[in-house]
Design a protein around this motif. Structure first.
Motif, PDB file in Angstrom:
ATOM      1  N   ALA A   1       0.798   5.172   0.480  1.00  0.00           N
ATOM      2  CA  ALA A   1      -0.048   6.240   1.013  1.00  0.00           C
ATOM      3  C   ALA A   1       0.704   7.563   0.917  1.00  0.00           C
ATOM      4  O   ALA A   1       1.593   7.855   1.715  1.00  0.00           O
ATOM      5  CB  ALA A   1      -0.426   5.945   2.461  1.00  0.00           C
TER       6      ALA A   1
ATOM      7  N   LEU B   1       0.846  -1.193   0.000  1.00  0.00           N
ATOM      8  CA  LEU B   1       0.000   0.000   0.000  1.00  0.00           C
ATOM      9  C   LEU B   1       0.883   1.245   0.000  1.00  0.00           C
ATOM     10  O   LEU B   1       1.720   1.415   0.887  1.00  0.00           O
ATOM     11  CB  LEU B   1      -0.908   0.005   1.224  1.00  0.00           C
TER      12      LEU B   1
ATOM     13  N   ILE C   1      -2.303  -7.116   3.042  1.00  0.00           N
ATOM     14  CA  ILE C   1      -1.253  -6.110   2.859  1.00  0.00           C
ATOM     15  C   ILE C   1       0.017  -6.566   3.577  1.00  0.00           C
ATOM     16  O   ILE C   1      -0.004  -6.888   4.758  1.00  0.00           O
ATOM     17  CB  ILE C   1      -1.693  -4.733   3.406  1.00  0.00           C
TER      18      ILE C   1
ATOM     19  N   LEU D   1      -6.682  -0.800   4.416  1.00  0.00           N
ATOM     20  CA  LEU D   1      -6.136  -1.758   5.377  1.00  0.00           C
ATOM     21  C   LEU D   1      -7.245  -2.545   6.077  1.00  0.00           C
ATOM     22  O   LEU D   1      -7.068  -3.730   6.378  1.00  0.00           O
ATOM     23  CB  LEU D   1      -5.278  -1.027   6.418  1.00  0.00           C
TER      24      LEU D   1
ATOM     25  N   ALA E   1      -6.098   5.187   3.305  1.00  0.00           N
ATOM     26  CA  ALA E   1      -5.188   4.103   3.655  1.00  0.00           C
ATOM     27  C   ALA E   1      -5.805   3.194   4.711  1.00  0.00           C
ATOM     28  O   ALA E   1      -5.711   1.958   4.631  1.00  0.00           O
ATOM     29  CB  ALA E   1      -3.859   4.671   4.150  1.00  0.00           C
TER      30      ALA E   1
ATOM     31  N   VAL F   1       3.279  -1.174   4.151  1.00  0.00           N
ATOM     32  CA  VAL F   1       2.731   0.160   3.891  1.00  0.00           C
ATOM     33  C   VAL F   1       3.886   1.131   3.695  1.00  0.00           C
ATOM     34  O   VAL F   1       4.816   1.182   4.510  1.00  0.00           O
ATOM     35  CB  VAL F   1       1.851   0.656   5.057  1.00  0.00           C
TER      36      VAL F   1
ATOM     37  N   LEU G   1       4.448   4.974   3.719  1.00  0.00           N
ATOM     38  CA  LEU G   1       3.648   6.074   4.277  1.00  0.00           C
ATOM     39  C   LEU G   1       4.374   7.405   4.250  1.00  0.00           C
ATOM     40  O   LEU G   1       5.470   7.541   4.793  1.00  0.00           O
ATOM     41  CB  LEU G   1       3.265   5.727   5.723  1.00  0.00           C
TER      42      LEU G   1
ATOM     43  N   LEU H   1      -1.331   4.205  12.451  1.00  0.00           N
ATOM     44  CA  LEU H   1      -1.188   2.955  11.707  1.00  0.00           C
ATOM     45  C   LEU H   1      -0.430   1.908  12.507  1.00  0.00           C
ATOM     46  O   LEU H   1      -0.763   0.718  12.458  1.00  0.00           O
ATOM     47  CB  LEU H   1      -0.488   3.201  10.366  1.00  0.00           C
TER      48      LEU H   1
ATOM     49  N   ALA I   1       5.530  -0.814   8.364  1.00  0.00           N
ATOM     50  CA  ALA I   1       5.344   0.479   7.702  1.00  0.00           C
ATOM     51  C   ALA I   1       6.702   1.121   7.469  1.00  0.00           C
ATOM     52  O   ALA I   1       7.532   1.181   8.379  1.00  0.00           O
ATOM     53  CB  ALA I   1       4.469   1.396   8.550  1.00  0.00           C
TER      54      ALA I   1
END
Length: 220
Positions: A9, A7, A51, A45, A41, A54, A56, A72, A81
């Protein structure tokens, strides 16, 4: 790794596309989701349980300073992340790691560096750029505040982020689909954990931390 679901973001479409292009250069296939705001985002999720990572941006709609990362990490602690940011000084990187980030990739990085960072984190490692000295002197007050922020529950972290956006209790209740009384309880808990007396002081602290590290919150 055979494949990965990632992902991205970030509120800049051009940079999202550049990241996507860099990731697509990996030697294994990737499914890529993209979001332009923290709320988007979080929706992805909550709906997509597969996922793996991430990427970010620290400054985007729905996030005030480090509040997006804090949210998050508290809501999805099992999903690594990696922070992607134009602010790449050692203090910022260290703070991201302190809040639970698994890596930090500067926006100035080459496509190869981005792919290296992504592969390292997907492999279970922590990745930061070469030559970064993370043993920097830290302001004790700021360090203590980050520890307090880490103690927030997922819902408390989300409420703090919404306070940073300037939302009223009624608006927060609508966004979270809870009662105003529940929001008031969350706000009280946030103030207690942060050691402040008012929501205004909580927002000032969040903005001070972000601005002090060159991170400017955006309206969202």
């Amino acid at each position: 790794m055979d494949k990965a679901t990632i992902l991205i973001a970030d509120d800049h479409p051009l940079f999202r596309d550049a990241l996507k292009q860099a990731i697509e250069g990996l030697e294994f296939p990737c499914v890529i989701y993209m979001a332009g705001a923290l709320g988007e985002a979080q929706d992805i999720l909550s709906e997509s349980r597969d996922i793996d990572l991430v990427l970010l941006d620290l400054a985007m709609p729905g996030a005030s300073g480090f509040s997006g990362l804090a949210q998050l990490r508290s809501e999805y602690p099992a999903i690594p992340a990696v922070v992607i940011s134009a602010t790449e000084d050692p203090t910022t990187i260290r703070r991201c790691l302190d809040l639970g980030a698994s890596g930090f990739i500067p926006k100035s990085s080459s496509g190869e560096a981005i792919r290296t960072g992504v592969k390292e984190v997907l492999g279970g490692n922590i990745w930061v750029p070469d030559g970064i000295d993370l043993d920097v002197e830290d302001d004790p007050e700021t360090a203590e505040m980050f520890q307090r922020i880490k103690s927030l529950t997922p819902q408390q972290a989300r409420v703090l982020g919404m306070l940073g956006e300037g939302l009223l209790n009624k608006q927060i209740a609508y966004e979270l689909n809870v009662s105003e009384a529940t929001v008031k309880a969350h706000v009280s808990a946030v103030l207690l954990k942060l050691g402040v007396d008012s929501r205004t002081q909580a927002v000032i602290i969040m903005n001070k931390i972000g601005a002090g590290l060159g991170i400017q919150p955006k309206e969202g």
